[in-house]
Design a protein around this motif. Structure first.
Motif, mmCIF file in Angstrom:
data_model
loop_
_atom_site.group_PDB
_atom_site.id
_atom_site.type_symbol
_atom_site.label_atom_id
_atom_site.label_comp_id
_atom_site.label_asym_id
_atom_site.label_seq_id
_atom_site.Cartn_x
_atom_site.Cartn_y
_atom_site.Cartn_z
ATOM 1 N N ASN A 82 0.834 -1.202 0.000
ATOM 2 C CA ASN A 82 0.000 0.000 0.000
ATOM 3 C C ASN A 82 0.873 1.258 0.000
ATOM 4 N N THR A 83 1.921 1.268 0.829
ATOM 5 C CA THR A 83 2.801 2.451 0.827
ATOM 6 C C THR A 83 3.628 2.478 -0.457
ATOM 7 N N TRP A 84 3.950 1.264 -0.922
ATOM 8 C CA TRP A 84 4.671 1.185 -2.202
ATOM 9 C C TRP A 84 3.823 1.814 -3.307
ATOM 10 N N ASN A 85 2.506 1.568 -3.236
ATOM 11 C CA ASN A 85 1.557 2.130 -4.185
ATOM 12 C C ASN A 85 1.677 3.652 -4.262
ATOM 13 N N ARG A 86 1.695 4.249 -3.062
ATOM 14 C CA ARG A 86 1.792 5.719 -3.001
ATOM 15 C C ARG A 86 3.081 6.180 -3.672
ATOM 16 N N ASP A 87 4.221 5.553 -3.277
ATOM 17 C CA ASP A 87 5.522 5.965 -3.826
ATOM 18 C C ASP A 87 5.562 5.740 -5.335
ATOM 19 N N PHE A 88 4.947 4.639 -5.764
ATOM 20 C CA PHE A 88 4.973 4.290 -7.180
ATOM 21 C C PHE A 88 4.228 5.337 -8.005
ATOM 22 N N TYR A 89 2.991 5.661 -7.546
ATOM 23 C CA TYR A 89 2.209 6.646 -8.322
ATOM 24 C C TYR A 89 2.833 8.037 -8.233
ATOM 25 N N ASN A 90 3.412 8.344 -7.102
ATOM 26 C CA ASN A 90 4.084 9.644 -6.988
ATOM 27 C C ASN A 90 5.289 9.689 -7.929
ATOM 28 N N ALA A 91 6.036 8.569 -8.019
ATOM 29 C CA ALA A 91 7.191 8.505 -8.916
ATOM 30 C C ALA A 91 6.746 8.640 -10.361
#
Ligand SMILES: Nc1ncnc2c1ncn2[C@@H]1O[C@H](COP(=O)(O)OP(=O)(O)OP(=O)(O)O)[C@@H](O)[C@H]1O
Length: 589
Positions: A56-65
């Motif tokens: 879930n946190t990876w999701n945030r970082d991924f979409y932000n990236a």
């Protein structure tokens, strides 16, 4: 002493709860392995939820990236994702493997216990005789399997759902922030508003689904019952294929099978009707779930208070929270079937624990029923015995008799007068009536009906039944076959077949007598046991019995006059009302 009509402590019978079906395995001798496996599975479930949370946190970082076109971070994020994915796959596979293992062990344990309870103490016979419950075979073969596996998967899923709920609720609470709304002109802050939205959303869905789908519980119970009846009907048809073919009864059989299937159809339409209703609810709910969190969170996104990655993270967390809170909805089908299965097993357990329940309230036993006493004597005697039907109707009264070792009794009477019922009472299988029977405590008794039971397996196993095939040597078996004029089967002793389909009725009766000769019981009760034989063969078998069991008592129920010569005592049974009572008279030819 055994009083067959002794009433159970009534009231206890209804105390079979779902918990009392679940608990025994977890406190049994297998508890260590069971708990060990369960705890390992729970730890794995926790790890899986942990990986999901990390994703879930990876999701945030991924979409932000992605949004920030951050090429440098991208490979790192992909690598991290691969590691998480590998761990997830490995744990998932073994989690499932161990769940299957635990489910099967539980089922195996339950099946063994239920079989012991069902077969022990003549319970299976009483259940059939008094029609206390339907299809016990299905309850043991199908319901136990479904009960063990479904209880396990529902419990484990509920546990990991709770963990997911706690984890993602915190994410929602902390990331979505508070929503400012105006109530009556006053600005009000709603902290963690996305979490509240998810809760309201899930509760509303659960209530609605329960309201719409509730009738499915009882419909499923009925459906399982009619499915089992249909299966049983087809098995009977297969078992009696030859007789049906002789009668040319295919049309009737087809219409009976169609009737049975018709009941499935009726129930199935009802299942479809209610499933359609609740599928509407479920699908609307599922469709709205995709868009609902984004709509609710969008005001803060448009106000620039949330990044795109956080919006996606919120949508993902909202999905997990509402999915967890919707556990009830998502598992409604399974829960409905589980409850139907539990109800069937509860009823079965109740009947097995108290197979006398119906007897205790039967008009035939309310004044005590037939008492069977095991006494330290060598003779069997009856005292003021009256046989009745389960509904209390008197069948016949039997004059007091004393069957001594070595004596030969002929039991006669019109069809339906109660001759077989008398044998059932002597065997302790018929409590309906009055009076008492004193049976020798250590005597070995054998009851031979018109058609003797042959188990699946070798001819030798059929011959030595109910003892194990290994209890007798091949020589003993061959000798018994030969003297009963079954020498043609001597070489086939170890062949496995459905022997009741191969042997003619007369051969099966000769095999039953061979069985008696091998077991050498103290008392043998023959109920029309030679009716399929010609007079010469019948006389031959009776000669064998009287010669080889000189000290054994023989009680024969028969309509055949020539058999009188092998008996010294006669008991005539009369139908109630036709003669005053049953009476004995010297044998006549
Ligand atoms: N489980 C049962 N429930 C209700 N009635 C039963 C049950 N078993 C037997 N009966 C009835 O009891 C009566 C006596 O049956 P039983 O088999 O003892 O007769 P029988 O004298 O041996 O007859 P036959 O000579 O035809 O074999 C019959 O009318 C039968 O229908």
């Amino acid at each position: 002493m055994s009083n067959l009509s002794s009433a159970p402590a009534s009231g206890q019978a209804d105390r079979v709860t779902a918990w009392s079906l679940i608990r025994p395995y977890w406190v049994s001798e297998e508890r260590r392995t069971a708990w060990g496996l369960l705890i390992t599975i729970i730890v794995m479930d926790l790890l899986l939820v942990g990986i999901n949370a990390r994703l879930n946190t990876w999701n945030r970082d991924f979409y932000n990236a992605l949004e920030g076109r951050n090429v440098r971070e991208f490979p790192q994020l992909m690598l991290f994702f691969s590691a998480l994915a590998f761990a997830f796959v490995g744990i998932s596979v073994y989690n499932r493997y161990l769940r299957q293992m635990l489910g099967f062990r539980w089922r195996q344990w339950l099946t063994t216990r239920y079989m012991q309870e069902w077969l022990g103490d003549g319970t299976f016979y009483r259940i059939e005789r008094d029609r206390l419950t339907d299809n016990p075979d299905q309850r043991i073969a199908v319901d136990l399997e479904s009960f063990a596996n479904t209880t396990l998967s529902l419990t484990l899923d509920l546990l990991s759902t709770l963990e997911t709920l706690i984890w993602f609720s915190t994410v929602l609470w902390s990331t979505a922030g508070a929503l400012a709304v105006m109530i009556g002109g006053t600005p009000v802050q709603i902290p963690g508003y996305m979490l509240w939205a998810a809760i309201v959303y899930a509760i509303a869905g659960s209530l609605l689904t329960n309201k719409v789908g509730h009738p499915l519980v009882s419909i499923n119970y009925q459906l399982q019952r009619v499915e089992a009846d249909f299966r049983f009907g087809l098995i009977r048809l297969r078992e009696n294929a030859e007789q049906i073919a002789f009668y040319d009864g295919m049309r009737t059989e087809e219409s009976t099978a169609q009737d049975l299937f018709g009941r499935i159809r009726e129930n199935w339409w009802r299942v479809m009707k209610y499933t359609r209703r609740y599928s509407f609810v479920l699908n609307f709910y599922g469709q709205i779930a995709d868009i609902f969190p984004i709509v609710v969170a969008s005001p803060r996104y448009f106000a620039g208070l949330l990044s795109f990655g956080t919006l996606m993270q919120i949508a993902d967390a909202f999905g997990s929270v509402s999915e967890s809170l919707s556990w009830f909805i998502n598992n409604y089908d399974t829960l409905v079937q589980w409850r139907a299965t539990v109800n069937r097993l509860r009823e079965f357990k109740r009947v097995m624990q108290h197979p006398h329940l119906k007897e205790s309230v039967s008009p035939a036993t309310e004044h005590g029923g037939i008492n069977l006493h095991y006494v330290d004597e060598s003779q069997l005697s009856t005292h003021k015995l009256t046989l009745a039907l389960p509904n209390g109707e008197t069948l016949t009264s039997v004059r007091d008799i004393v069957v001594k070792p070595g004596s030969r009794w002929l039991v006669r009477g019109p069809s339906g007068s109660g001759k077989s019922t008398l044998l059932r009472a002597l065997a302790g299988l018929w409590p309906f009536g009055e009076g008492s029977i004193d049976a020798p405590v250590n005597a070995r008794m054998m009851f031979i009906p018109q058609q003797s039971y042959l188990p699946v397996g070798t001819l030798k196993a059929g011959l030595t039944y109910p003892a194990a095939a290994t209890d007798f040597s091949d020589e003993e078996c061959c000798e018994a076959l030969r003297v009963c004029r079954l020498e043609g089967y001597v070489d086939r002793l170890h062949e496995s077949h459905q022997w009741w389909r191969i042997l003619s009725p007369g051969e099966q009766q000769r095999l039953a007598v061979a069985r008696v000769l091998m077991h050498k019981p103290d008392y043998v009760f023959l109920d029309e046991a030679t009716s399929a034989l010609d007079t010469e063969n019948e006389a031959h078998l009776y000669r064998l019995l009287t010669e080889r069991l000189p000290k054994g008592a023989i009680v024969s129920v028969t309509h055949r006059k020539p058999l009188a010569q092998f008996h010294q005592e006669t008991l005539d049974i009369a139908r109630a009302g036709e003669h005053a009572v049953a009476y004995t008279r010297p044998p006549s030819t």
